[in-house]
Write an enzyme that holds these catalytic residues in place. Structure first.
Site, PDB file in Angstrom:
ATOM      1  N   HIS A  91     170.399 -27.285   5.007  1.00 49.07           N
ATOM      2  CA  HIS A  91     171.225 -26.995   6.132  1.00 49.07           C
ATOM      3  C   HIS A  91     172.305 -27.525   6.125  1.00 49.07           C
ATOM      4  O   HIS A  91     172.890 -27.859   5.080  1.00 49.07           O
ATOM      5  CB  HIS A  91     170.238 -28.238   6.396  1.00 49.07           C
ATOM      6  N   CYS A  92     173.018 -26.356   6.099  1.00 47.33           N
ATOM      7  CA  CYS A  92     174.704 -25.612   6.354  1.00 47.33           C
ATOM      8  C   CYS A  92     175.534 -26.268   7.445  1.00 47.33           C
ATOM      9  O   CYS A  92     174.900 -25.530   8.482  1.00 47.33           O
ATOM     10  CB  CYS A  92     174.751 -24.515   6.229  1.00 47.33           C
TER      11      CYS A  92
END
Lengths: 384, 144
Positions: free
Chosen positions: A167-168
């Site tokens: 998850h960025c």
């Protein structure tokens, strides 16, 4: 007792579980926290604006007009890739509808056999053989499915994502099967843009200093100082990240697998998805088919029952088995059951008179703890 | 692409669903979309094994065609990259074209083979490409 028919068109994205935010009537899909994404946008647009304002006029005249043109093209490409990564569906797997969830529960029961009372039932794992390698498929308690290989549950977005990478927060979205190549191209093009701006900043300062002296140049073009600072710090992080992802792509691995050490080689475990050929791996990840979204965000919900019930997100054919109001099949409560589903667990019999669902609702909640993110999985893997 | 409105299905809404069978994915060849061809026992009385296996095998072939890593997908990928993927705003991807074919095939199979036997296939895309859902309707014509 007359009921009022709802005539407002409801699109499926409005009823999707999970913690995503949707914009443009379901066309855009992002995570809930977008603050860092706005920072990314601000840094890129801000730095490039300064570059176009301070450097480009001088360089276009004294060196070549191609310099700002190329910078503009690169900037547009970076923005396109960023927006594509941030706004697209990363490969979210829809949650199981109640009947599918029940079917899987029954299969698990059959496989486990009789567990003596008071004993913890075995963890819900399915073994599959992929290219002569045994891969364990874990059960997701939130989505009520056995996760496909390489899928993982993102606790921030509360969705299972296919080929989950990470998850960025910088792009404000998960990176998964559908948007990994855009993410990679974003980091790659951003590295190039950063190097480009940094180089031409230095060239510009040097050229001006020759005529006017170093300090005067800095006074004339204050924007340059800011740009150099931003680019310097960005370079180390983004170029490093690009290098890391190039390495992952050549081995056909995901960040998630790398962190968990899934294919690190101990116990003769090898990556079954790798083609053992760097070129082939790169081609598959970067030039493979463009996978469609299986979420159908913009489809219309079928309002076939009036007023009260939330129709489940399925436009598929008939089922006269009444569905429960929550699509997360709240038959088995656990620590990850959303709070609003807990009251409905107490009253499933009124809403789901189908006999098949009753025995499942009477079951003792499973004692095995679910794994919903990388950290717990690492701990579990180490104890297995 | 996702709506399956069909007069035959509207008729089916009158009948009750006795059970649902879910054909799971087959991961032996990796993450490519393939479904298991194992014949579920619940369908034994309704349809013969050959017919069922033929349906699933054809679907598997169609999905394999969609996900094939060949020159066509590479050209499509490179061309799209050069245009910063804006080309997908006007052009349909190869995968989407095959999905349309699959939807048509399932509709056809339902009309010709499954509906007359009191069964209904659901397009796997509506279940996240996880399962092929087969609804088994109560067969009122048979006297038991």
């Amino acid at each position: 007792m007359s009921a009022v028919m709802i005539t407002r068109k409801v699109r499926k994205w409005e009823k999707l579980p999970g913690k995503n935010t949707f914009c443009c009537d379901g066309r855009v899909m992002m995570a809930r926290q977008k603050g860092v994404f706005y920072l990314t946008l601000f840094l890129i647009v801000g730095t490039c604006s300064l570059f176009f304002a301070f450097e480009c006029p001088y360089l276009a005249i004294h060196l070549s007009p191609a310099i700002p043109v190329f910078a503009a093209l690169l900037f547009l490409f970076v923005m396109a890739m960023l927006l594509r990564t941030s706004f697209s569906d990363p490969g979210v797997l829809p949650r199981a509808l109640p009947e599918e969830a029940t079917f899987i529960e029954m299969e698990i029961e059959a496989a486990n056999g009789n567990v003596p009372a008071g004993q913890r039932p075995p963890p819900r794992i399915r073994n599959v053989q992929i290219n002569n390698q045994i891969v364990k498929l874990k059960y997701c308690y939130t989505c009520k499915i056995f996760r496909p290989p390489r899928a993982s549950h993102c606790s921030i977005c509360d969705n299972c994502v296919d080929r989950f990478d990470h998850h960025c927060p910088w792009v404000g979205n998960c990176v998964g099967k559908r948007n990994y190549r855009y993410f990679y191209l974003f980091t790659l093009s951003l590295s190039l843009l950063t190097i480009y701006i940094f180089t031409f900043d230095i060239v510009h300062v040097v050229m001006r200093s020759v005529d006017n002296g170093f300090l005067n140049t800095l006074k004339q073009t204050p924007g340059t100082v800011l740009e150099v600072l931003v680019c310097f710090f960005t370079l180390w992080s983004v170029v490093g990240l690009t290098g890391f992802h190039t390495y992952l792509i050549s081995l056909n691995q995901t960040t998630n697998e790398d962190i968990k050490g899934s294919w690190s080689g101990k116990n003769r475990v090898q990556n079954p998805y790798s083609h053992k050929n760097i070129i082939k791996n790169c081609c598959e990840v970067l030039c493979g088919p463009a996978y469609p979204s299986v979420l159908d965000r913009r489809g219309l919900m079928q309002e076939d029952s009036p007023a009260l019930s939330d129709a489940p997100p399925s436009s598929s054919s008939s089922s006269s088995v009444p569905q429960t109001t929550k699509t997360t099949a709240p038959l088995i409560p656990n620590e990850h059951t959303p709070d609003e589903a807990k009251p409905s667990i107490a009253a499933p019999p009124e809403k789901s008179p189908a006999p098949r669902e009753e025995p499942a609702g009477a079951k003792v909640p499973p004692l095995a703890s679910p794994e919903t993110d990388a950290e717990t999985s690492i701990a579990k893997d180490q104890t297995h | 692409m996702f709506s399956q409105t069909h007069s035959l299905q509207d008729m089916r809404q009158q009948a009750a669903v006795a059970a649902k069978v879910f054909i799971q994915r087959d991961y032996t060849n990796g993450t490519v979309c393939q479904f298991q061809t194992k014949f579920p026992s619940e369908l034994e009385t309704r349809i013969d094994k050959q017919q069922f296996e033929e349906t699933v095998r054809t679907l598997n072939n169609l999905y394999a065609e969609a996900e094939k890593l060949g020159s066509q997908s590479y050209i499509e990928g490179c061309l799209a990259c050069l245009t910063a993927y804006t080309i997908f705003l006007c052009m349909e991807t190869h995968y989407e074209k095959v999905l349309k074919k699959i939807a048509k095939y399932i509709q056809e199979q339902n009309d010709k083979i499954y509906a007359p036997r009191g069964l209904l296939l659901t397009d796997p895309i509506e279940r996240g490409l996880r399962v092929i859902e087969i609804a088994i309707f109560e067969d009122r014509s048979l006297t038991r």
